[in-house]
Design an enzyme around this catalytic site. Sequence first.
Site, short mmCIF file in Angstrom:
data_model
loop_
_atom_site.label_atom_id
_atom_site.label_comp_id
_atom_site.label_asym_id
_atom_site.label_seq_id
_atom_site.Cartn_x
_atom_site.Cartn_y
_atom_site.Cartn_z
CG PHE A 11 -1.60 1.26 1.55
CD1 PHE A 11 -2.43 1.88 0.63
CD2 PHE A 11 -1.42 1.86 2.80
CE1 PHE A 11 -3.07 3.07 0.93
CE2 PHE A 11 -2.06 3.05 3.11
CZ PHE A 11 -2.88 3.66 2.18
CB VAL A 12 3.41 2.61 2.31
CG1 VAL A 12 4.37 3.80 2.33
CG2 VAL A 12 2.36 2.76 3.40
NE ARG A 32 9.73 -11.43 0.95
CZ ARG A 32 9.93 -10.44 1.79
NH1 ARG A 32 9.15 -9.36 1.73
NH2 ARG A 32 10.89 -10.50 2.69
CG ASP A 47 11.52 -16.33 -4.20
OD1 ASP A 47 10.59 -15.77 -4.80
OD2 ASP A 47 12.04 -17.39 -4.58
CB ALA A 69 9.43 -4.80 2.92
CB ALA A 72 1.39 -4.63 9.13
CB SER A 114 4.40 1.46 13.82
OG SER A 114 3.10 1.60 14.37
CE1 TYR A 140 4.13 -3.57 12.19
CE2 TYR A 140 2.97 -2.15 13.74
CZ TYR A 140 3.64 -2.33 12.55
OH TYR A 140 3.84 -1.26 11.71
CE LYS A 144 7.35 -2.01 11.31
NZ LYS A 144 8.05 -1.73 10.04
#
Length: 316
Positions: A11-12, A32, A47, A69, A72, A114, A140, A144
Amino acid sequence: MRILITGANGFVGHRACLLFHKLGFKVIAFSRSVCAFPPGITPLVADSFSSLTVERLKSLDIKCVIHLAGLAHVASSDYTSSLKLARRCNVDDTLFLSQLAFSAGVKRFIFLSSIKVNGDTTSASRPFTSQDIPLPTDPYALSKLEAENRLIDSFSNSSMDIVIVRPPLIYGPNCKANFKLLAKLISLRLPLPLASVINNRRSFIFLDNLIDFLALCCHHPLAPGNVFLVSDCIDVSTSSLLRSLAATMRTPILLFPFPVFLLSLFSSLLGLSSLYQRVCGSLILDPSYACTLLDWKPPYSMQEGLRQSFTPDHTF
């Protein structure tokens, strides 16, 4: 400047490749799977990052890596398994790529983190800042934070600059997660008991505003070594957001008043406390450090961002 953007099919990432190319950057788009890009954007399909080599990156003469990448959403309900998977994708892959970039002579590495690193909630008046002690609450966010720390520890005294950016929820055309859910609820024209949710505040960022800031970080001399919190520079309540979104979608919306404390009680009884927090709670951040240090201002207002994202006849 020749840059490598990872997550080019996301999306980003996909939008970032297009806008960076439009801004005059020479874009190498890592993904990928094969992505459709206009001439001038160089696809790099593999890959995994382990397929890349120092020689390959050197041959591309990359000066900056924008690492978008990552994982999320973790499907497993087991915390230990989820954390293991998040660490593999968000920490191990990030460190592998950054070491590869450093060995290939890359000058700057920008990591998209994030705001969840700071935590899940704030009060309506006390925003998160980059100086706050991090308080991640799920695998998640923890992964990060660990990636951030490893990058800082590994390259703080090296020739490769590190820049870390923590955005809030990102919206834009074809966005997913919470904004997609809100748009779906509005399109169904269901009455929603959220007219009384007027005292919470939440920060968001339009996709093109985020990409504009990332582009600035590629070359600004004061960007290296910093953790930046960025947003649209406006915080809104849930009811205000819903009304703005409905107006943008040209769809009538019916919000009726219902005591917020009862929403909280019922959510708790039904095991939906996390959903209540996302809808009725506050999560705001203070972008003033980024705006002041880099002399940055979001090029698009939230109103314009919503228009570009959700107007029925808008072509992106």
